[in-house]
Design a protein around this motif. Structure first.
Motif, short mmCIF file in Angstrom:
data_model
loop_
_atom_site.label_atom_id
_atom_site.label_comp_id
_atom_site.label_asym_id
_atom_site.label_seq_id
_atom_site.Cartn_x
_atom_site.Cartn_y
_atom_site.Cartn_z
N GLY A 194 33.35 42.86 40.90
CA GLY A 194 33.68 42.39 42.25
C GLY A 194 32.47 42.22 43.11
N ALA A 195 31.49 41.46 42.59
CA ALA A 195 30.25 41.31 43.34
C ALA A 195 30.47 40.60 44.66
CB ALA A 195 29.24 40.56 42.48
N ASP A 196 31.41 39.68 44.67
CA ASP A 196 31.66 38.90 45.90
C ASP A 196 32.77 39.49 46.74
OD1 ASP A 196 29.72 37.15 45.15
OD2 ASP A 196 31.08 35.81 44.07
N GLU A 197 33.20 40.64 46.34
CA GLU A 197 34.34 41.24 47.05
C GLU A 197 33.91 41.80 48.40
OE1 GLU A 197 37.58 44.82 46.26
OE2 GLU A 197 36.28 44.09 44.65
N ALA A 198 34.69 41.53 49.40
CA ALA A 198 34.37 42.02 50.74
C ALA A 198 34.50 43.52 50.78
CB ALA A 198 35.30 41.36 51.76
N PRO A 199 33.66 44.22 51.55
CA PRO A 199 33.73 45.68 51.65
C PRO A 199 35.10 46.12 52.17
CG PRO A 199 31.69 44.86 52.56
CD PRO A 199 32.53 43.66 52.32
N GLY A 200 35.62 47.15 51.55
CA GLY A 200 36.89 47.71 52.01
C GLY A 200 38.12 47.03 51.47
N SER A 201 37.95 45.93 50.72
CA SER A 201 39.12 45.25 50.18
C SER A 201 39.64 45.98 48.96
CB SER A 201 38.76 43.80 49.82
OG SER A 201 37.80 43.78 48.76
N ASN A 202 40.88 45.78 48.70
CA ASN A 202 41.52 46.48 47.59
C ASN A 202 42.25 45.45 46.73
OD1 ASN A 202 42.44 48.45 45.88
ND2 ASN A 202 44.13 49.07 47.24
N GLN A 203 41.48 44.67 45.98
CA GLN A 203 42.05 43.62 45.15
C GLN A 203 42.46 44.18 43.79
OE1 GLN A 203 38.96 40.64 45.09
NE2 GLN A 203 40.01 39.43 46.68
N PRO A 204 43.54 43.65 43.25
CA PRO A 204 43.92 44.10 41.90
C PRO A 204 42.95 43.56 40.87
CG PRO A 204 45.33 42.31 42.62
CD PRO A 204 44.49 42.67 43.81
N SER A 205 42.88 44.20 39.75
CA SER A 205 42.00 43.75 38.68
C SER A 205 42.72 42.73 37.81
CB SER A 205 41.55 44.94 37.83
OG SER A 205 42.70 45.55 37.21
N CYS A 206 41.95 41.90 37.15
CA CYS A 206 42.52 40.92 36.23
C CYS A 206 41.65 40.87 34.98
CB CYS A 206 42.63 39.55 36.87
SG CYS A 206 41.14 38.98 37.73
N SER A 207 42.26 40.44 33.88
CA SER A 207 41.58 40.52 32.59
C SER A 207 40.93 39.22 32.17
CB SER A 207 42.60 40.92 31.52
OG SER A 207 43.62 39.93 31.42
N GLY A 208 41.31 38.10 32.79
CA GLY A 208 40.82 36.79 32.36
C GLY A 208 41.76 36.10 31.41
N ALA A 209 42.87 36.73 31.07
CA ALA A 209 43.85 36.12 30.17
C ALA A 209 45.00 35.47 30.94
CB ALA A 209 44.41 37.17 29.21
N GLU A 210 44.91 35.46 32.26
CA GLU A 210 45.98 34.87 33.07
C GLU A 210 46.09 33.35 32.78
OE1 GLU A 210 44.67 38.59 34.81
OE2 GLU A 210 43.59 36.77 34.22
N ASP A 211 47.25 32.80 33.07
CA ASP A 211 47.53 31.39 32.78
C ASP A 211 47.29 30.55 34.04
OD1 ASP A 211 48.30 28.99 31.80
OD2 ASP A 211 50.39 29.53 31.43
N VAL A 212 46.35 29.62 33.94
CA VAL A 212 46.05 28.75 35.08
C VAL A 212 47.24 27.86 35.43
CG1 VAL A 212 44.48 26.95 35.93
CG2 VAL A 212 43.60 28.79 34.48
#
Length: 846
Positions: free
Chosen positions: A369-387
Motif C-alpha cells: 500500500g505504498a500509495d495508500e493514504a495515512p489512516g486508511s483501512n483498505q481491504p487487501s486483494c490478491s490480484g486474482a479478482e475479475d476485471v
C-alpha cells in the motif's frame, strides 16, 4: 541484415549519449516505469494521474518532485493499447522480422514538469545500459517516444527533443501551435490539429444559429489557442463570446466557484468547454451541486467521450452534450487483451498494481500500500479478482478513439524502423540517424482499413465524428455518433449531420435558442453601429440570394441559372424565355409569315396563269418567278426564328435569311438593269440588249448569291452561332438566344451593299415613261426596305428578351411584304382588274 542494422544503431547511440569519456551525467532520473526488454525500445508518456501537487521551492536544497494523484483509467487503457500494439507487431512475421520491440512507459501526470522529467529519462537511458554483458539496446535511450496527451507538456517536450531529431509522436496533443516545424522539427501526431476542430466547432455553432456562446477553458496552450481561434472565427460569422472563464490548473474551490458564478449569471445557454476531463471535473461537480441545467454543452475532443464525466452525478447537467471526437475503430482483440492484465510484484508492474488497487479499492498484499493514504483501512486483494466484474472506462472498448490514435502511432514508428533497418535491402552506417526522416514518409494501411500518413507538417488526415450524449432506456448516458466532419472536403460539404437523431439538453428534440434574437429565414442580420454584436437588424436578402435558416449572418447566392423565390428562402430554377409558338406574339408573327407565303404563291399563280400576256412578258417572267420564289423563302425563314434555340436552328435561321435576301435583292438588281438596258438600247448604235441578255442576268444573280453563300459557309465553319443562356437582361429569367458571332455583320453588310446598288440604279430610271417604269416601283420598294431596316437597328438593341427576336422577324416580314406589294401589286391590279391595258398597244402607248 536486420540484426546488423540494430547493432549499428546501438553503436551510434553509445557514441552520442552518456558514455564515460564523452558526456557527464549530472543525475539519473529514477522514475517508476512499465517496461519490457527488446532489441529496440519505444518510449511512452501517458497521463496516468491527472492531479499534481505543486512542489515546495525552498531554494536551499533540491526540490522534491510534485506528487501525482487521481488515477485515470482511460489513460491506463491508452498505455495498454501501446503494449498491445507492440506485442501484435512482435508476432507479425512481415513487419520487423527478427526484431523484438520493447517499451519503456512513464507517467507524465499531465504536467509540464513531470512530462519533461519523463522525456529526459527516456532519451538518457538507464544507468549502465551500455555495459558489455547486456544486449546492446536493453536500457538504452529510446529512438522515439509516443506522447503526450496535453498540448502544454507536449510543447515543452517537443521543444526539448527537436534539436536532437528524436521523434515525438503524439496521440492526443491537438494545439495548432505544435504545427510550427521551426520550433518542433521532430514532432508528429496521429490526431488532427485544433485548427480543424475549431473550424468544425464554428461551423457547428453557426449551423444551429448560435451566436451568443459562453466559453470555458484552462490555463494551457491547448485551451488558450483553441478558444482564441474559436472567438476569431465565430466573430467572422457574426457571433461572439458571452463570457470566457478560465479553470485553475490545481484544485482551487474558490476559483471554481467564480467560474460557476459566471456560468450561472450569463444569459448564454450554449457553453463551449475547451478542456480535458480531469480539469473540467471540479467545475462540473460544482455545476451539478447547484443544479445548473438547461445549458447546451459543446465539448472539445478532449472530453467528448470521457466516461469519467458521464456518470450519474452529471446526467442532468451534461445529457444532450454535442462535440467533436476522433474517428473510432472496433478492436475486439484489444478488449480481450485488457481483461488479461494482472498485477505482479515485479518492479515493471507498478502501474498495473496502481490500477488494480484503484479499480478494486483494495491494497495488494505484495505492494504494501505504498500509495495508500495515512489512516486508511483498505481491504487487501490478491490480484486474482475479475476485471469483468467492474464496469469501468478501462474495459469499455466501445469508444476507441484516443486508443486508436495510440495504436496508429506505434505502427507508424514500427513501419519507419522497418524501412530504416532494411535500408532498401542494404545496411549503411548512416541509416540509424534517419528514423525521423523515415517516420515522416510512412504510408501504410491499418488492419482496420484506414490509410495512415503525415503531411509536410507531420499532420494526419483531419477526420472527426460528431458525438451526442444521449440517455438510454436505463438512464445511462451513451455516446451516439450523429454526424461527421471532414476538413479535407470542399467548403460547404465538410459538416454532415443527421439532425433528427440529436437529443438536446433536457431531452428536447428541437434545437435550443442561442441567446441572441434570430432573424427569420429570407433575411440576414446586420450589426448596428456601436452596439454589441448580438444587436442587429434583419434585412431581406437581395435578389438572387437566400437564407433558409433562422439567424443567418449572410445570404447565400443562388447557383447558376437559379433565382430566389419571393420569400428569399429557396432557390428556384430561372424561367426560360424565348419566342415560342405558344406565345400570342409568336402565333401572330407565324400567321403573318404564312400569309406572306400564301400571297406570294397567289401572285405566282396569277403570273403563271397570265404568263403569255404582255405585262408579264415585258417584266421578264423568268426574273419575276425567281424573285417570287426568293420572297417566299424570305417569308418562310421567319419561322426559323420562332421556337427554342438549338444548334441547328441557330445555324439555319441567319444563314437562310442572309442567302434568301441576297437572292431577292439580286433578282431586283437584275430587273432594274433590264429596265435600264431596255431604254438605253433605243439609242442609235447601242448593243446593250445583246450584252445583258438572259445568260448575263443569270450570271449576275448567281455570282451575287455565291458571294453570300461563301460568307455564310465561312461563318458556320470558323465562328458558328450557338445557343446561349443569357441572364443579364432580366433578373430571375434566362433568355435563350443565339450568339451569332462577328461574321454575321459581314453577311448583313453585304445585303446592305447590294440594296444600295439596287436603289442607286433604280433611282437613275425613275423618270422613264410610266407604263414601263418598273424602276420607279423598285425605287419606292427599296425606300421602304431601307426605312424598315434602319428603324430595326435601335429597336433591336433596345428590345429585351424574346422581343429582340420578334423585332428581327418583323423587319424580315415588313421588308418582304414591301418588295412583294410594291413590285407585284400594280401588275396584278392590271392583270385582274384592268385587262384592257394588258395589251401590247397599251404597253407602248406612251
Amino acid at each position: 541484415t536486420m540484426g546488423q542494422a540494430v547493432n549499428t544503431l546501438g553503436l551510434h547511440l553509445r557514441l552520442n549519449t552518456g558514455t564515460p569519456g564523452w558526456c557527464l551525467t549530472l543525475g539519473d532520473f529514477v522514475l517508476p516505469a512499465q517496461e519490457a526488454a527488446g532489441d529496440i525500445l519505444i518510449g511512452g508518456l501517458f497521463p496516468l494521474h491527472i492531479v499534481v501537487s505543486e512542489p515546495e521551492l525552498p531554494f536551499t536544497k533540491r526540490p522534491r518532485p510534485g506528487q501525482c494523484s487521481g488515477f485515470d483509467f482511460r489513460a491506463f487503457r491508452w498505455l495498454q493499447t501501446m503494449v498491445f500494439a507492440i506485442e501484435e507487431i512482435n508476432r507479425d512475421p512481415d513487419l520487423l522480422p527478427g526484431i523484438q520491440l520493447g517499451y519503456r512507459i512513464l507517467d507524465s501526470c499531465d504536467h509540464v514538469h513531470t512530462g519533461l522529467r519523463g522525456a529526459l529519462s527516456l532519451v538518457n537511458g538507464s544507468s549502465g545500459w551500455a555495459d558489455a554483458d547486456r544486449p546492446c539496446l536493453t536500457g538504452a535511450p529510446v529512438p522515439a517516444i509516443i506522447g503526450l496527451a496535453s498540448s502544454s507538456p507536449t510543447r515543452a517536450v517537443a521543444h526539448t527533443l527537436g534539436p536532437f531529431d528524436i521523434p515525438l509522436v503524439s496521440y492526443f496533443a491537438t494545439c495548432e501551435c505544435l504545427k510550427d516545424k521551426r520550433q518542433f522539427p521532430s514532432f508528429l501526431r496521429t490526431v488532427p490539429s485544433d485548427l480543424f476542430q475549431v473550424r468544425g466547432l464554428v461551423q457547428l455553432v453557426a449551423h444551429f444559429g448560435w451566436r451568443w456562446v459562453g466559453a470555458i477553458g484552462t490555463e494551457d496552450d491547448y485551451s488558450r489557442y483553441g478558444i482564441q481561434a474559436f472567438r476569431e472565427q465565430l466573430a467572422e460569422r457574426g457571433g461572439c463570446l458571452a463570457f470566457y472563464a478560465t479553470l485553475p490548473k490545481a484544485e482551487n474551490p474558490e476559483r471554481l466557484a467564480h467560474v460557476a458564478d459566471a456560468l450561472e449569471a450569463s444569459s448564454a445557454r450554449v457553453i463551449l468547454a475547451f478542456s480535458t476531463e480531469g480539469q473540467l471535473y471540479g467545475l462540473l461537480s460544482e455545476v451539478a451541486r447547484r443544479n445548473l441545467t438547461g445549458r447546451q454543452w459543446i465539448a472539445s475532443e478532449a472530453w467528448v467521450t470521457a466516461s469519467l464525466l458521464s456518470g450519474p452525478q452529471f446526467r442532468d447537467t451534461l445529457a444532450g452534450t454535442l462535440g467533436f471526437a476522433f474517428r473510432k475503430a472496433s478492436m475486439p482483440a484489444l478488449g480481450d487483451f485488457l481483461l488479461r492484465v494482472r498485477p505482479s510484484p515485479a518492479p515493471n508492474s507498478v502501474f498495473v498494481n496502481a490500477f488494480w488497487e484503484e479499480l478494486f479499492g483494495c491494497r495488494l498484499d505484495f505492494t504494501g500500500g505504498a500509495d495508500e493514504a495515512p489512516g486508511s483501512n483498505q481491504p487487501s486483494c490478491s490480484g486474482a479478482e475479475d476485471v469483468r466484474g467492474r464496469n469501468s472506462v478501462y474495459s469499455d472498448v466501445s469508444q476507441l478513439r484516443v486508443s486508436y490514435n495510440v495504436y496508429k502511432a506505434v505502427y507508424a514508428i514500427a513501419h519507419a524502423l522497418h524501412r530504416l533497418l532494411c535500408c532498401d535491402g542494404h545496411v549503411h552506417l548512416w541509416c540509424s540517424f534517419q528514423l525521423l526522416s523515415y517516420l515522416k514518409r510512412v504510408n501504410f494501411t491499418t488492419r482496420f482499413g484506414e490509410k495512415v500518413y503525415f503531411d509536410s507538417d507531420g499532420e494526419p488526415v483531419p477526420l472527426y465524428d460528431i458525438v451526442n450524449w444521449q440517455r438510454d432506456s436505463r438512464g445511462i448516458i451513451t455516446f451516439k455518433t450523429v454526424g461527421t466532419f471532414d476538413a479535407s472536403a470542399p467548403v460547404g460539404e465538410q459538416l454532415r449531420m443527421d439532425q433528427s437523431t440529436i437529443v438536446w439538453t433536457g431531452g428536447e428534440t428541437q434545437v435550443g435558442h442561442g441567446g441572441c434574437p434570430f432573424c427569420p429565414p429570407g433575411t440576414r442580420q446586420a450589426s448596428r453601429p456601436r452596439e454589441p454584436i448580438c444587436c442587429f437588424d434583419c434585412l431581406p436578402c437581395a435578389d438572387g440570394e437566400v437564407s433558409n435558416q433562422t439567424g443567418s449572418s449572410e445570404c447565400m447566392k443562388c447557383p447558376q441559372y437559379h433565382w430566389s423565390d419571393p420569400d428569399r428562402v429557396a432557390c428556384l430554377p430561372m424561367l426560360e424565355e424565348f419566342l415560342s409558338f405558344q406565345d400570342i406574339l409568336g402565333v401572330v408573327l407565324a400567321l403573318l409569315s404564312v400569309l406572306g407565303v400564301t400571297v406570294t404563291l397567289v401572285v405566282t399563280g396569277i403570273f403563271y396563269r397570265f404568263r403569255d400576256t404582255p405585262i408579264v412578258r415585258a417584266n421578264n417572267s423568268e426574273l419575276s418567278f425567281l424573285l417570287l420564289a426568293s420572297l417566299a423563302l424570305c417569308f418562310l425563314c421567319a419561322l426559323l426564328f420562332i421556337g427554342r434555340p438549338s444548334p441547328w436552328s441557330c445555324w439555319a435561321r441567319q444563314a437562310t435569311f442572309g442567302v434568301a435576301f441576297v437572292l431577292c435583292i439580286s433578282c431586283i438588281l437584275a430587273k432594274t438593269m433590264v429596265v435600264l438596258v431596255a431604254f438605253w438600247s433605243t439609242i442609235p448604235g447601242s448593243n446593250a440588249v445583246r450584252l445583258f441578255g438572259p445568260t448575263q442576268q443569270r450570271a449576275l444573280i448567281f455570282s451575287c448569291t455565291a458571294v453570300q453563300v461563301v460568307l455564310c459557309v465561312s461563318w458556320l465553319t470558323w465562328d458558328p452561332p450557338s445557343p446561349i443562356k443569357n441572364t443579364s437582361y432580366q433578373a430571375g429569367r434566362i433568355i435563350l438566344e443565339c450568339q451569332d458571332g462577328a461574321i454575321l455583320y459581314l453577311v448583313l453588310g453585304y445585303i446592305g451593299l447590294l440594296s444600295c446598288i439596287c436603289f442607286d440604279l433604280a433611282f437613275l430610271g425613275r423618270k422613264l415613261p410610266d407604263t414601263f417604269n418598273e424602276a420607279k416601283l423598285i425605287t419606292f420598294s427599296m425606300l421602304i426596305f431601307f426605312a424598315v431596316w434602319i428603324s430595326f437597328i435601335p429597336a433591336h438593341l433596345s428590345s429585351p428578351g424574346k422581343y429582340t427576336v420578334a423585332v428581327e422577324i418583323f423587319a424580315i416580314l415588313a421588308s418582304s411584304f414591301s418588295l412583294l406589294l410594291c413590285i407585284f401589286l400594280p401588275k396584278c391590279f392590271i392583270i385582274l382588274l384592268k385587262p384592257e391595258k394588258n395589251i401590247k398597244k397599251g404597253m407602248v402607248s406612251k
